[in-house]
Design an enzyme around this catalytic site. Structure first.
Site, PDB file in Angstrom:
ATOM      1  N   ASP A 183      25.723  -5.654 -30.358  1.00 16.86           N
ATOM      2  CA  ASP A 183      24.785  -6.085 -29.330  1.00 16.86           C
ATOM      3  C   ASP A 183      24.366  -7.541 -29.504  1.00 16.86           C
ATOM      4  O   ASP A 183      24.256  -8.289 -28.528  1.00 16.86           O
ATOM      5  CB  ASP A 183      23.547  -5.179 -29.364  1.00 16.86           C
ATOM      6  N   LYS A 189       9.092  -3.331 -24.398  1.00 15.73           N
ATOM      7  CA  LYS A 189      10.151  -3.969 -23.616  1.00 15.73           C
ATOM      8  C   LYS A 189      11.063  -4.746 -24.556  1.00 15.73           C
ATOM      9  O   LYS A 189      10.718  -5.816 -25.040  1.00 15.73           O
ATOM     10  CB  LYS A 189       9.594  -4.931 -22.559  1.00 15.73           C
ATOM     11  N   SER A 234      10.032 -17.390 -27.527  1.00 11.37           N
ATOM     12  CA  SER A 234       9.999 -18.840 -27.434  1.00 11.37           C
ATOM     13  C   SER A 234       8.642 -19.360 -26.972  1.00 11.37           C
ATOM     14  O   SER A 234       7.853 -18.638 -26.353  1.00 11.37           O
ATOM     15  CB  SER A 234      11.075 -19.322 -26.456  1.00 11.37           C
ATOM     16  N   GLU A 257       4.242 -14.652 -31.904  1.00 11.74           N
ATOM     17  CA  GLU A 257       5.057 -15.110 -33.037  1.00 11.74           C
ATOM     18  C   GLU A 257       6.191 -15.907 -32.421  1.00 11.74           C
ATOM     19  O   GLU A 257       7.076 -15.352 -31.764  1.00 11.74           O
ATOM     20  CB  GLU A 257       5.573 -13.907 -33.843  1.00 11.74           C
ATOM     21  N   CYS A 299      13.989 -17.521 -36.242  1.00 13.37           N
ATOM     22  CA  CYS A 299      12.897 -18.461 -35.965  1.00 13.37           C
ATOM     23  C   CYS A 299      12.475 -19.240 -37.206  1.00 13.37           C
ATOM     24  O   CYS A 299      12.012 -20.375 -37.103  1.00 13.37           O
ATOM     25  CB  CYS A 299      11.710 -17.728 -35.364  1.00 13.37           C
ATOM     26  N   GLU A 343      14.056 -26.809 -31.807  1.00  9.55           N
ATOM     27  CA  GLU A 343      14.647 -25.589 -32.352  1.00  9.55           C
ATOM     28  C   GLU A 343      15.978 -25.310 -31.658  1.00  9.55           C
ATOM     29  O   GLU A 343      16.040 -25.219 -30.431  1.00  9.55           O
ATOM     30  CB  GLU A 343      13.702 -24.419 -32.156  1.00  9.55           C
TER      31      GLU A 343
END
Length: 527
Positions: free
Chosen positions: A110, A199, A255, A277, A311, A413
């Protein structure tokens, strides 16, 4: 390799393509579907419903009803003791362990991470549910705790506190650690007594669907409405979920741009509790007294683990001038040795495809931008020539040198296997470089000098700092960042549980004497 794919395909075919609301699998109302694309083959392997406003409303209503049933109702999740909820959490941990192989392969297919890494994630998932089962039991012992009052009032008043669940939680999960990030939110929220609408990312929803399927088959399973699963994209499903005033808390990992939309929705809906986060642009500071071989491996692990899609990746290497050339020579050799492989290949030290075509093109564009801005590619920097079947969203692990601190790749990032290098001469200069920027999630200090390590870790503006390593994460410790890397409660550890709890103060007047603040109507003072 083929056998594993057949096993995984059979598992995918058995996954539900419906929403899970109020303890039942139900069809979605919008009639719209989203494709799930396998990063290695670029093929559509599954379709998920794109839940609309009506579906989200039903899920939130189910969660609300499950939370607000009378305490006498045996189905009231918030009315159970922590010990009773812990039984369910341990059952969930059990089914993850029992189906570890299936989960690992689904996750690898996935999101593209090597199957050995996804197997490690599954150990962390089950460990997370067990840890919060333990904390749920301990929560019972924290109920009715007495508060020490001033001596003058202690003879007349008694104050105690209770830890109570916040309510309905909207948990929105990213695509890089699909099941683990779900566990980071599900486990503490369930332990506290909250009910949840989950979700997953529309890019990587499969492990969440599989977990929900297994939970629905538990005997007994969770009471109806405690866990609800709504699949869909952020613009539709996520938007409805984060703008509904019947949600008590939003827990989001993702994000910064998406977080701004969520905060706007939450403010307009009157949702006051939002935990975010978010991203990072973390630095690994390498001093000149390190064991170079050991430091090179940690620098590689800190940036290329999870295909660089993490992250907290220490994707900025702040390297001491005295060992700059020697270190980079060793780093180049070792990075070039990383194998580009199918994520289902059970080899050590491999790298798989990025999660999607959009992310793939984004990372390649960052590399091109770096070159235009004057950086040089030390190693990697391209689509590998030996891609399996000449398909897949693969990018060579890349190291960029001659990078300037104002360059795009140093400031933004990337979320891919790209390491940028800047040199330094003094400790003060290293700290200035590492602390520059909008983010403050992680950081690493590699040095043989213990005193220096202590000084630097205390001055780094990061929520997480590693010393002589990079990326280890334990459920017992807090996780979260400073600056634009997040806000709200820290995840994991006891801090993760507190993020889903309200503290209630109960003060009782215990004296037999009247309070006597107001003179009685018959007193002479009132005549």
């Amino acid at each position: 390799h083929r056998r594993k794919k057949k096993t995984s395909m059979s598992t995918l075919q058995g996954l539900e393509k419906r929403l899970y609301i109020n303890g039942e699998w139900v069809s979605h109302s919008s009639g719209k579907w989203l494709d799930v694309v396998e990063p290695e083959t670029e093929e559509v392997v599954f379709k998920i419903p794109n839940a609309g406003a009506e579906d989200v409303e039903k899920a939130i209503k189910a969660a609300r009803n499950a939370f607000e049933r009378p305490p006498s109702d045996a189905q009231t999740w918030s009315g159970l003791t922590g010990a009773q909820r812990a039984v369910y959490l341990r059952k969930i941990a059990d089914v993850v362990e029992q189906n570890k192989k299936e989960f690992s392969v689904i996750e690898a297919r996935d999101c593209g991470k090597p199957v050995k890494e996804s197997a490690w994630d599954m150990d962390d998932v089950s460990g997370c549910f067990r840890y919060y089962a333990d904390l749920a039991e301990k929560l019972d012992k924290r109920q009715g705790k007495a508060v020490t009052l001033p001596e003058d009032y202690a003879t007349k008043f008694k104050t105690v506190t209770y830890k109570e669940p916040l309510g309905v939680v909207a948990a929105i999960i990213p695509w890089n650690y699909p099941l683990l990030m779900a566990a980071w939110k599900l486990a503490p929220a369930l332990a506290s007594g909250c009910t949840i609408v989950l979700k997953p990312s529309e890019i990587t929803p499969l492990s969440a669907i599989f977990l929900t399927t297994l939970i629905s088959k538990l005997n007994p399973t969770l009471p109806p409405g405690v866990l609800n699963l709504v699949q869909g994209d952020g613009a539709t499903t996520g938007n409805f979920l984060t703008s509904n005033p019947n949600v008590d808390k939003i827990a989001f990992t993702g994000s910064v741009p998406t977080s701004r939309k969520i905060q706007k929705n939450a403010t307009e809906a009157g949702i006051t509790r939002v935990s975010l986060e978010l991203g990072g642009k973390s630095s690994a500071i390498v001093f000149d007294d390190v064991d170079i071989d050991a430091a090179v491996e940690w620098v590689m692990f800190g940036c290329f683990w999870t295909n660089g899609q993490i992250c907290s990746a220490t994707s900025r290497l702040v390297l001491h001038d005295a060992i700059y050339d020697t270190f980079l020579q060793k780093l180049k050799k070792e990075v070039a040795n990383i194998k580009i492989r199918s994520p289902l290949t059970e080899e050590d030290g491999t790298i798989g495809p990025l999660v999607s075509k959009v992310q793939w093109q984004k990372v390649l564009n960052y590399i091109e931008t770096a070159k235009k801005e004057g950086a040089k590619v030390l190693v990697g920097g391209a689509i590998p020539k030996d891609r399996p079947q000449n398909k897949g969203f693969f990018v060579e692990p890349t190291v960029l040198v001659d990078v300037k601190r104002q360059d795009t790749v140093w400031r933004e990032e990337i979320f891919g296997p790209v390491l940028s290098v800047v040199r330094f001469k003094t400790e003060e200069e290293a700290l200035t470089i590492a602390n520059e920027g909008d983010y403050g999630l992680g950081g690493a200090v590699l040095t043989a000098n213990t005193d220096r390590a202590k000084r630097v870790t205390r001055r780094l503006r990061s929520g997480i700092v590693w010393v002589n390593c990079s990326q280890p994460c334990f459920v017992q410790g807090p996780w979260g960042g400073m600056k634009k890397s997040g806000s709200g409660h820290r995840e994991l550890g006891k801090w993760g549980l507190e993020g889903y709890i309200e503290v209630k103060q109960v003060t009782e007047y215990t004296s037999n004497e009247p309070w006597g603040w107001y003179p009685k109507s018959g007193d002479k003072a009132n005549l």
